[in-house]
Design a protein around this motif. Structure first.
Motif, PDB file in Angstrom:
ATOM      1  N   THR A 170       0.751  -1.341   0.027  1.00 46.38           N
ATOM      2  CA  THR A 170      -0.029   0.027  -0.122  1.00 46.38           C
ATOM      3  C   THR A 170       1.007   1.149   0.148  1.00 46.38           C
ATOM      4  O   THR A 170       1.961   1.254   0.648  1.00 46.38           O
ATOM      5  CB  THR A 170      -0.866   0.171   1.319  1.00 46.38           C
ATOM      6  N   LEU A 171       0.543   2.140  -0.876  1.00 41.65           N
ATOM      7  CA  LEU A 171       1.064   3.697  -0.527  1.00 41.65           C
ATOM      8  C   LEU A 171      -0.047   4.671  -0.276  1.00 41.65           C
ATOM      9  O   LEU A 171      -1.169   4.632  -0.830  1.00 41.65           O
ATOM     10  CB  LEU A 171       1.672   4.079  -1.833  1.00 41.65           C
ATOM     11  N   ILE A 172       0.006   5.290   0.697  1.00 43.75           N
ATOM     12  CA  ILE A 172      -0.750   6.134   1.083  1.00 43.75           C
ATOM     13  C   ILE A 172      -0.406   7.688   0.846  1.00 43.75           C
ATOM     14  O   ILE A 172       0.801   8.069   1.316  1.00 43.75           O
ATOM     15  CB  ILE A 172      -1.299   6.103   2.812  1.00 43.75           C
ATOM     16  N   LEU A 173      -1.151   8.451  -0.052  1.00 48.65           N
ATOM     17  CA  LEU A 173      -0.678   9.853  -0.239  1.00 48.65           C
ATOM     18  C   LEU A 173      -1.790  10.754   0.407  1.00 48.65           C
ATOM     19  O   LEU A 173      -3.125  10.613  -0.160  1.00 48.65           O
ATOM     20  CB  LEU A 173      -0.883  10.040  -1.676  1.00 48.65           C
ATOM     21  N   THR A 174      -1.573  11.606   1.278  1.00 51.51           N
ATOM     22  CA  THR A 174      -2.358  12.553   1.852  1.00 51.51           C
ATOM     23  C   THR A 174      -2.138  13.989   1.229  1.00 51.51           C
ATOM     24  O   THR A 174      -1.056  14.302   1.148  1.00 51.51           O
ATOM     25  CB  THR A 174      -2.385  12.814   3.475  1.00 51.51           C
ATOM     26  N   CYS A 175      -3.165  14.800   0.730  1.00 57.03           N
ATOM     27  CA  CYS A 175      -3.083  15.976   0.118  1.00 57.03           C
ATOM     28  C   CYS A 175      -3.870  17.146   1.030  1.00 57.03           C
ATOM     29  O   CYS A 175      -4.562  17.990   0.195  1.00 57.03           O
ATOM     30  CB  CYS A 175      -3.589  15.945  -1.292  1.00 57.03           C
ATOM     31  N   GLY A 176      -3.777  17.014   2.300  1.00 57.91           N
ATOM     32  CA  GLY A 176      -4.513  18.047   3.094  1.00 57.91           C
ATOM     33  C   GLY A 176      -6.068  18.346   2.560  1.00 57.91           C
ATOM     34  O   GLY A 176      -6.759  17.391   2.326  1.00 57.91           O
ATOM     35  N   PRO A 196     -13.155  16.024   4.729  1.00 57.28           N
ATOM     36  CA  PRO A 196     -14.246  16.461   5.416  1.00 57.28           C
ATOM     37  C   PRO A 196     -13.906  17.831   5.763  1.00 57.28           C
ATOM     38  O   PRO A 196     -12.686  18.285   6.035  1.00 57.28           O
ATOM     39  CB  PRO A 196     -14.326  15.452   6.582  1.00 57.28           C
ATOM     40  N   CYS A 197     -15.334  18.693   5.426  1.00 56.93           N
ATOM     41  CA  CYS A 197     -14.791  20.116   6.038  1.00 56.93           C
ATOM     42  C   CYS A 197     -15.184  20.306   7.310  1.00 56.93           C
ATOM     43  O   CYS A 197     -16.233  19.886   7.818  1.00 56.93           O
ATOM     44  CB  CYS A 197     -16.011  20.881   4.951  1.00 56.93           C
ATOM     45  N   VAL A 198     -13.972  20.746   8.088  1.00 60.79           N
ATOM     46  CA  VAL A 198     -14.335  20.983   9.354  1.00 60.79           C
ATOM     47  C   VAL A 198     -13.638  22.372   9.657  1.00 60.79           C
ATOM     48  O   VAL A 198     -12.785  22.869   8.997  1.00 60.79           O
ATOM     49  CB  VAL A 198     -13.572  19.974  10.267  1.00 60.79           C
ATOM     50  N   LYS A 199     -13.627  22.929  11.020  1.00 58.28           N
ATOM     51  CA  LYS A 199     -13.244  24.132  11.275  1.00 58.28           C
ATOM     52  C   LYS A 199     -11.716  23.630  11.925  1.00 58.28           C
ATOM     53  O   LYS A 199     -11.624  22.991  12.855  1.00 58.28           O
ATOM     54  CB  LYS A 199     -14.192  24.859  12.555  1.00 58.28           C
ATOM     55  N   VAL A 200     -10.806  24.166  11.244  1.00 54.22           N
ATOM     56  CA  VAL A 200      -9.488  23.488  11.695  1.00 54.22           C
ATOM     57  C   VAL A 200      -8.764  24.285  12.924  1.00 54.22           C
ATOM     58  O   VAL A 200      -8.683  25.665  13.101  1.00 54.22           O
ATOM     59  CB  VAL A 200      -8.381  23.655  10.396  1.00 54.22           C
ATOM     60  N   GLU A 201      -8.504  23.665  13.997  1.00 52.87           N
ATOM     61  CA  GLU A 201      -7.800  24.234  15.207  1.00 52.87           C
ATOM     62  C   GLU A 201      -6.485  24.453  14.979  1.00 52.87           C
ATOM     63  O   GLU A 201      -5.772  25.223  15.100  1.00 52.87           O
ATOM     64  CB  GLU A 201      -8.359  23.589  16.427  1.00 52.87           C
ATOM     65  N   ASP A 202      -6.018  22.962  14.704  1.00 48.14           N
ATOM     66  CA  ASP A 202      -4.682  23.074  14.267  1.00 48.14           C
ATOM     67  C   ASP A 202      -4.413  21.727  13.603  1.00 48.14           C
ATOM     68  O   ASP A 202      -5.350  20.659  13.808  1.00 48.14           O
ATOM     69  CB  ASP A 202      -3.337  23.271  15.322  1.00 48.14           C
ATOM     70  N   THR A 203      -3.496  21.178  12.763  1.00 50.49           N
ATOM     71  CA  THR A 203      -3.024  20.254  12.040  1.00 50.49           C
ATOM     72  C   THR A 203      -2.089  19.032  12.778  1.00 50.49           C
ATOM     73  O   THR A 203      -1.714  18.054  12.089  1.00 50.49           O
ATOM     74  CB  THR A 203      -2.760  20.284  10.612  1.00 50.49           C
ATOM     75  N   VAL A 204      -1.439  19.391  13.697  1.00 50.68           N
ATOM     76  CA  VAL A 204      -0.513  18.851  14.597  1.00 50.68           C
ATOM     77  C   VAL A 204      -1.018  17.264  14.918  1.00 50.68           C
ATOM     78  O   VAL A 204      -2.100  17.305  15.738  1.00 50.68           O
ATOM     79  CB  VAL A 204      -0.084  19.539  15.761  1.00 50.68           C
ATOM     80  N   GLY A 205      -0.321  16.195  14.449  1.00 48.62           N
ATOM     81  CA  GLY A 205      -0.653  15.065  14.782  1.00 48.62           C
ATOM     82  C   GLY A 205      -1.747  14.299  13.953  1.00 48.62           C
ATOM     83  O   GLY A 205      -2.023  13.294  14.158  1.00 48.62           O
ATOM     84  N   VAL A 240      -9.705   9.046   7.459  1.00 48.75           N
ATOM     85  CA  VAL A 240     -10.146  10.160   6.736  1.00 48.75           C
ATOM     86  C   VAL A 240     -10.870  10.888   8.060  1.00 48.75           C
ATOM     87  O   VAL A 240     -10.715  12.280   8.363  1.00 48.75           O
ATOM     88  CB  VAL A 240     -10.610  10.133   5.370  1.00 48.75           C
ATOM     89  N   GLN A 241     -11.776  10.336   8.396  1.00 46.17           N
ATOM     90  CA  GLN A 241     -12.824  10.842   9.572  1.00 46.17           C
ATOM     91  C   GLN A 241     -12.082  11.206  10.808  1.00 46.17           C
ATOM     92  O   GLN A 241     -12.385  12.222  11.543  1.00 46.17           O
ATOM     93  CB  GLN A 241     -13.786   9.763   9.628  1.00 46.17           C
ATOM     94  N   THR A 242     -11.192  10.186  11.165  1.00 48.18           N
ATOM     95  CA  THR A 242     -10.335  10.501  12.358  1.00 48.18           C
ATOM     96  C   THR A 242      -9.470  11.550  12.264  1.00 48.18           C
ATOM     97  O   THR A 242      -9.264  12.456  13.407  1.00 48.18           O
ATOM     98  CB  THR A 242      -9.497   9.181  12.801  1.00 48.18           C
ATOM     99  N   ALA A 279      -9.652  14.040  10.174  1.00 47.68           N
ATOM    100  CA  ALA A 279     -10.437  15.614  10.163  1.00 47.68           C
ATOM    101  C   ALA A 279     -10.730  15.700  11.856  1.00 47.68           C
ATOM    102  O   ALA A 279     -10.869  17.042  12.058  1.00 47.68           O
ATOM    103  CB  ALA A 279     -11.839  15.225   9.425  1.00 47.68           C
ATOM    104  N   PHE A 280     -11.407  14.983  12.536  1.00 45.32           N
ATOM    105  CA  PHE A 280     -11.768  15.107  13.938  1.00 45.32           C
ATOM    106  C   PHE A 280     -10.470  15.867  14.851  1.00 45.32           C
ATOM    107  O   PHE A 280     -10.710  16.724  15.476  1.00 45.32           O
ATOM    108  CB  PHE A 280     -12.130  13.776  14.726  1.00 45.32           C
ATOM    109  N   VAL A 281      -9.203  15.133  14.511  1.00 42.99           N
ATOM    110  CA  VAL A 281      -7.941  15.584  15.218  1.00 42.99           C
ATOM    111  C   VAL A 281      -7.735  16.994  14.887  1.00 42.99           C
ATOM    112  O   VAL A 281      -7.126  17.824  15.576  1.00 42.99           O
ATOM    113  CB  VAL A 281      -6.803  14.691  14.795  1.00 42.99           C
ATOM    114  N   CYS A 282      -7.944  17.431  13.456  1.00 41.36           N
ATOM    115  CA  CYS A 282      -7.869  18.706  13.021  1.00 41.36           C
ATOM    116  C   CYS A 282      -8.753  19.859  13.682  1.00 41.36           C
ATOM    117  O   CYS A 282      -8.308  20.889  13.775  1.00 41.36           O
ATOM    118  CB  CYS A 282      -7.932  18.958  11.674  1.00 41.36           C
ATOM    119  N   SER A 283      -9.947  19.390  14.196  1.00 45.32           N
ATOM    120  CA  SER A 283     -10.928  20.194  14.546  1.00 45.32           C
ATOM    121  C   SER A 283     -10.788  20.682  16.025  1.00 45.32           C
ATOM    122  O   SER A 283     -11.283  21.320  16.525  1.00 45.32           O
ATOM    123  CB  SER A 283     -12.237  19.723  14.365  1.00 45.32           C
TER     124      SER A 283
END
Length: 294
Positions: free
Chosen positions: A212-218, A236-245, A272-274, A276-280
Motif C-alpha cells: 500500500t502507498l498512502i498519499l495525503t493531500c490536505g 471532510p470540511c471542518v473548522k481547523v484548530e490545528d493540524t498537529v498529529g 479520513v474521519q479520524t 479530520a476530527f483531530v484537526c478540529s
C-alpha cells in the motif's frame, strides 16, 4: 510482561512547545496512542532524559494508559518549537542532540519486536546513527508474514534526512505513508520532477513492492494505492484548530482497521474521519469519539 500482537510506534517522543503551552508529541507516540484508542495493543518506543520533562512524559503515558518502553538516558528530553500559521499549519524547529537520538537496543526491546504485529517508523528519528541502528535492528527482528504491517511514514523535517536513509527505509516497509509536499521532494530526489503525482505513486509502489502507498493531500483529499487499484476520499470540511498529529492519527486509524479485518476502502474512510476530527481540536492526542474507534 510483553503482550502478543503489539502495534508499535518507534522513534521520537518529545514536547511540542506550542503557543498555548507544551504538549506531548512525536509521530510514533501519536500513532501508538491512537492505535490504543482503537482497542489494539499500542506501544511507543523511545527515550527521554533524566530530567523533569522526561518524567512528565512517562507519567503522562501512564495516565493515558499507553504502553511504552521509554529508556531514561543522559541526554535532554526532546523539544520542538511549534509555530501555527493562520491556516492551522505547524512549522517546526527541532532541538538537536536529545534523548530520542540515542534510543538503545535492549533485551526488552528485542522481546517486544518478536511480539510485534505492526510497526510505524519514520525518517526523523533516523537522523542519528544510534537510533537509526536501533530502528533497523527492531525491523529485522519482528516476525514477517502476510499479515504483518511495516509502515514507513516519511518526515521531511529541516535537513534531517538523505536519499540513502529514505531508500533503505522504503525497502524495509510494506506500507509507505507520504503527503503531497513530501511526494514533490521525493520526486526531486529521484529525478521524477516531470511525472504526474499518481504516476510517481505507481512507480514507488512497484519499485519497492509495497502492499500500500498512502498519499495525503490536505484539503484536496487522500489516495490509497494498492497493486492495480487506487482509492480516493475527499477531506471532510471542518473548522481547523490545528493540524498537529493529524497525519499520525490517519495512519493509526488506517492500520488499526486493517488489523481488525476491515477492507482497504473502509480503513481509508475511517482514517479520513479520524484525522479530520483531530484537526478540529487542539493538540495531537485528543480522545477520539466512540463512533470513530468501533
Amino acid at each position: 510482561m510483553i503482550k502478543k500482537d503489539v502495534v508499535v510506534g518507534i522513534g521520537e517522543v518529545l514536547w511540542d512547545l506550542l503557543p498555548q503551552g507544551k504538549q506531548i508529541g512525536g509521530a510514533p507516540a501519536n500513532f501508538a496512542y491512537h492505535v490504543s484508542q482503537f482497542g489494539l495493543n499500542g506501544c511507543v518506543v523511545s527515550a527521554v532524559g533524566n530530567d523533569t520533562l522526561g518524567l512528565e512524559i512517562i507519567e503522562n503515558f501512564k495516565d493515558k494508559g499507553l504502553n511504552c518502553i521509554i529508556e531514561r538516558i543522559s541526554y535532554p528530553t526532546g523539544t520542538v518549537q511549534v509555530e501555527i500559521d493562520d491556516a492551522g499549519i505547524p512549522k517546526y524547529e527541532i532541538t538537536k542532540y536529545v534523548a530520542w537520538d540515542n534510543i538503545p537496543y535492549t533485551a526488552e526491546l528485542e522481546a517486544l519486536a518478536k511480539n510485534t504485529k505492526a510497526v510505524c517508523f519514520g525518517s526523523l528519528a533516523q537522523r542519528s546513527a544510534v537510533s537509526r541502528n536501533t530502528i533497523n535492528r527492531f525491523l529485522d527482528t519482528i516476525p514477517r508474514n502476510e499479515d504483518s504491517l511495516v509502515v514507513f511514514d516519511i518526515n521531511f523535517r529541516q535537513d534531517y534526512y538523505d536519499k540513502d536513509i529514505i531508500c533503505k527505509s522504503m525497502e524495509r516497509c510494506n506500507i509507505l505513508k507520504i503527503n503531497d509536499e513530501e511526494l514533490v521532494e521525493l520526486g526531486n530526489m529521484f529525478g521524477y520532477e516531470d511525472i504526474d503525482f499518481q504516476d510517481k505513486c505507481w512507480i514507488l509502489l512497484e519499485k519497492y513492492k509495497l502492499k500500500t502507498l498512502i498519499l495525503t493531500c490536505g484539503i484536496n483529499g487522500s489516495y490509497v494505492f494498492t497493486p492495480g487499484k487506487v482509492y480516493f476520499q475527499a477531506t471532510p470540511c471542518v473548522k481547523v484548530e490545528d493540524t498537529v498529529g493529524a497525519g499520525d492519527s490517519f495512519t493509526a486509524a488506517f492500520v488499526s482497521c486493517l488489523l481488525k479485518g476491515k477492507s482497504v476502502e473502509d480503513a481509508h474512510l475511517a482514517a479520513v474521519q479520524t484525522s479530520a476530527f483531530v484537526c478540529s481540536v487542539k493538540g495531537a492526542m485528543p480522545v477520539l469519539p466512540l463512533q470513530y474507534v468501533k
